[in-house]
Scaffold this motif. Structure first.
Motif, PDB file in Angstrom:
ATOM      1  N   LYS A 170      -9.533  -0.052   4.231  1.00 37.47           N
ATOM      2  CA  LYS A 170      -9.921  -1.126   3.318  1.00 37.47           C
ATOM      3  C   LYS A 170      -9.100  -2.396   3.432  1.00 37.47           C
ATOM      4  O   LYS A 170      -9.600  -3.476   3.123  1.00 37.47           O
ATOM      5  CB  LYS A 170      -9.818  -0.624   1.870  1.00 37.47           C
ATOM      6  CG  LYS A 170     -10.866   0.388   1.491  1.00 37.47           C
ATOM      7  CD  LYS A 170     -10.734   0.721   0.021  1.00 37.47           C
ATOM      8  CE  LYS A 170     -11.889   1.586  -0.422  1.00 37.47           C
ATOM      9  NZ  LYS A 170     -11.837   1.847  -1.853  1.00 37.47           N
ATOM     10  N   THR A 174       0.839  -1.206   0.000  1.00 36.93           N
ATOM     11  CA  THR A 174       0.000   0.000   0.000  1.00 36.93           C
ATOM     12  C   THR A 174       0.872   1.252   0.000  1.00 36.93           C
ATOM     13  O   THR A 174       0.520   2.266   0.573  1.00 36.93           O
ATOM     14  CB  THR A 174      -0.955   0.012   1.223  1.00 36.93           C
ATOM     15  OG1 THR A 174      -0.181  -0.075   2.418  1.00 36.93           O
ATOM     16  CG2 THR A 174      -1.956  -1.128   1.165  1.00 36.93           C
ATOM     17  N   GLY A 221       0.708   4.971   4.027  1.00 39.97           N
ATOM     18  CA  GLY A 221       0.479   3.778   3.226  1.00 39.97           C
ATOM     19  C   GLY A 221       1.458   2.666   3.552  1.00 39.97           C
ATOM     20  O   GLY A 221       1.075   1.508   3.719  1.00 39.97           O
ATOM     21  N   GLY A 251      -6.933   3.691  -4.281  1.00 38.43           N
ATOM     22  CA  GLY A 251      -7.309   4.234  -2.978  1.00 38.43           C
ATOM     23  C   GLY A 251      -7.398   5.743  -3.014  1.00 38.43           C
ATOM     24  O   GLY A 251      -6.921   6.391  -3.935  1.00 38.43           O
ATOM     25  N   ASN A 252      -7.994   6.278  -1.999  1.00 38.52           N
ATOM     26  CA  ASN A 252      -8.109   7.718  -1.844  1.00 38.52           C
ATOM     27  C   ASN A 252      -7.710   8.042  -0.406  1.00 38.52           C
ATOM     28  O   ASN A 252      -8.534   8.467   0.393  1.00 38.52           O
ATOM     29  CB  ASN A 252      -9.551   8.172  -2.145  1.00 38.52           C
ATOM     30  CG  ASN A 252      -9.666   9.664  -2.216  1.00 38.52           C
ATOM     31  OD1 ASN A 252      -8.658  10.364  -2.326  1.00 38.52           O
ATOM     32  ND2 ASN A 252     -10.883  10.160  -2.150  1.00 38.52           N
ATOM     33  N   ASN A 253      -6.439   7.751  -0.100  1.00 42.90           N
ATOM     34  CA  ASN A 253      -5.927   7.893   1.264  1.00 42.90           C
ATOM     35  C   ASN A 253      -6.747   7.080   2.260  1.00 42.90           C
ATOM     36  O   ASN A 253      -6.967   7.492   3.383  1.00 42.90           O
ATOM     37  CB  ASN A 253      -5.891   9.369   1.694  1.00 42.90           C
ATOM     38  CG  ASN A 253      -4.901  10.158   0.882  1.00 42.90           C
ATOM     39  OD1 ASN A 253      -3.849   9.637   0.507  1.00 42.90           O
ATOM     40  ND2 ASN A 253      -5.221  11.397   0.595  1.00 42.90           N
ATOM     41  N   ASN A 254      -7.212   5.904   1.819  1.00 45.71           N
ATOM     42  CA  ASN A 254      -8.057   5.094   2.693  1.00 45.71           C
ATOM     43  C   ASN A 254      -7.628   3.626   2.761  1.00 45.71           C
ATOM     44  O   ASN A 254      -8.436   2.750   3.046  1.00 45.71           O
ATOM     45  CB  ASN A 254      -9.523   5.197   2.264  1.00 45.71           C
ATOM     46  CG  ASN A 254      -9.748   4.699   0.859  1.00 45.71           C
ATOM     47  OD1 ASN A 254      -8.812   4.406   0.118  1.00 45.71           O
ATOM     48  ND2 ASN A 254     -11.008   4.609   0.475  1.00 45.71           N
ATOM     49  N   HIS A 255      -6.366   3.344   2.489  1.00 42.65           N
ATOM     50  CA  HIS A 255      -5.883   1.965   2.565  1.00 42.65           C
ATOM     51  C   HIS A 255      -6.094   1.384   3.961  1.00 42.65           C
ATOM     52  O   HIS A 255      -6.400   0.206   4.106  1.00 42.65           O
ATOM     53  CB  HIS A 255      -4.404   1.866   2.203  1.00 42.65           C
ATOM     54  CG  HIS A 255      -4.103   2.195   0.774  1.00 42.65           C
ATOM     55  ND1 HIS A 255      -4.951   1.936  -0.281  1.00 42.65           N
ATOM     56  CD2 HIS A 255      -3.007   2.769   0.217  1.00 42.65           C
ATOM     57  CE1 HIS A 255      -4.399   2.324  -1.406  1.00 42.65           C
ATOM     58  NE2 HIS A 255      -3.211   2.836  -1.131  1.00 42.65           N
ATOM     59  N   ARG A 286      -0.842   4.987  -4.346  1.00 35.28           N
ATOM     60  CA  ARG A 286      -2.304   5.132  -4.349  1.00 35.28           C
ATOM     61  C   ARG A 286      -3.049   3.828  -4.621  1.00 35.28           C
ATOM     62  O   ARG A 286      -4.265   3.777  -4.537  1.00 35.28           O
ATOM     63  CB  ARG A 286      -2.739   6.208  -5.331  1.00 35.28           C
ATOM     64  CG  ARG A 286      -2.521   5.888  -6.771  1.00 35.28           C
ATOM     65  CD  ARG A 286      -2.860   7.114  -7.622  1.00 35.28           C
ATOM     66  NE  ARG A 286      -2.809   6.794  -9.025  1.00 35.28           N
ATOM     67  CZ  ARG A 286      -3.813   6.961  -9.850  1.00 35.28           C
ATOM     68  NH1 ARG A 286      -4.939   7.456  -9.425  1.00 35.28           N
ATOM     69  NH2 ARG A 286      -3.677   6.656 -11.123  1.00 35.28           N
ATOM     70  N   TYR A 287      -2.316   2.769  -4.929  1.00 37.12           N
ATOM     71  CA  TYR A 287      -2.945   1.477  -5.179  1.00 37.12           C
ATOM     72  C   TYR A 287      -2.784   0.548  -3.984  1.00 37.12           C
ATOM     73  O   TYR A 287      -1.720   0.465  -3.385  1.00 37.12           O
ATOM     74  CB  TYR A 287      -2.350   0.800  -6.415  1.00 37.12           C
ATOM     75  CG  TYR A 287      -2.622   1.569  -7.671  1.00 37.12           C
ATOM     76  CD1 TYR A 287      -3.855   1.492  -8.295  1.00 37.12           C
ATOM     77  CD2 TYR A 287      -1.659   2.403  -8.210  1.00 37.12           C
ATOM     78  CE1 TYR A 287      -4.121   2.222  -9.441  1.00 37.12           C
ATOM     79  CE2 TYR A 287      -1.915   3.138  -9.354  1.00 37.12           C
ATOM     80  CZ  TYR A 287      -3.148   3.040  -9.958  1.00 37.12           C
ATOM     81  OH  TYR A 287      -3.412   3.768 -11.087  1.00 37.12           O
ATOM     82  N   LEU A 288      -3.852  -0.131  -3.674  1.00 41.14           N
ATOM     83  CA  LEU A 288      -3.821  -1.206  -2.694  1.00 41.14           C
ATOM     84  C   LEU A 288      -3.657  -2.483  -3.515  1.00 41.14           C
ATOM     85  O   LEU A 288      -4.506  -2.803  -4.353  1.00 41.14           O
ATOM     86  CB  LEU A 288      -5.122  -1.246  -1.904  1.00 41.14           C
ATOM     87  CG  LEU A 288      -5.229  -2.228  -0.737  1.00 41.14           C
ATOM     88  CD1 LEU A 288      -6.316  -1.758   0.222  1.00 41.14           C
ATOM     89  CD2 LEU A 288      -5.473  -3.641  -1.166  1.00 41.14           C
TER      90      LEU A 288
END
Length: 193
Positions: free
Chosen positions: A38, A8, A71, A31-35, A11-13
């Motif tokens: 999720k 992470t 991340g 992702g949008n700063n939300n790893h 920007r990709y998980l």
């Protein structure tokens, strides 16, 4: 033998489940700063879809960075906790090698990089010859303009266009077995450090 792979750092998980030499599931989510919100759910849902439990895992591979500070911490913390609780092997790989992974079996000179904001990036330069990867510049925090000038004769591979080939990275042994989970520290690169 089941391997869980997570990264992470950008920007990709990225999540992969592997059994032996076969990829059972591969997820790449923007992702949008939300790893952090999720990652656990993606792991649970992916494992459930394959009728696997955490006890089925034998190894965990994690991208140790460099990359987004939060991340990198998200994936590394989850990997460390799972490895510790399940008493299984923890392996780490350079997240810039993951960005480069689709090129690892092709001869050439490459720079893998990811955005570090404000005109800077995290980057690494390598030369690949006959399945040997020679590092020409280890992980660095550098302005993108300086990177382009310094490596103008290299092919640039961006984390913004993910083309990950985790099996190439594993095949070439571009990972480290973390012998002490408690001492494992991600790669943080930033200005002035």
């Amino acid at each position: 033998m089941h391997k869980l792979v997570i990264d992470t750092s950008n920007r990709y998980l990225y999540l992969v489940l592997i059994k032996g030499e076969k990829i059972l599931a591969e997820k790449l989510l923007v992702g949008n700063n939300n790893h952090s919100e999720k990652l656990i759910d993606v792991i649970k849902d992916t494992m459930k879809s394959l009728n696997l439990k955490a006890s089925d895992l034998d190894q965990i591979y994690v991208g140790r960075g460099p990359g987004s500070y939060t991340g990198v911490r998200v994936a590394c913390t989850v990997a460390k906790v799972l490895a510790y609780i399940k008493n299984i092997g923890l392996y780490s790989f350079d997240s810039l090698d993951l960005v480069l992974s689709a090129q690892l079996e092709k001869n050439g000179r490459y720079v893998s990089y990811m955005d570090a904001r404000r005109g800077f990036c995290y980057a690494k330069a390598v030369e690949v010859r006959s399945d040997l990867v020679k590092v020409r510049q280890s992980d660095i925090y550098i302005s993108f303009e300086e990177l382009k000038t310094k490596y103008n004769d290299y092919q640039f591979i961006s984390a913004d266009i993910p083309n990950y080939k985790i099996m190439s990275l594993i095949k070439l042994g571009l990972y480290v077995k973390e012998t002490n989970i408690h001492r494992f520290i991600p790669t943080y690169l930033r200005s002035g450090v």
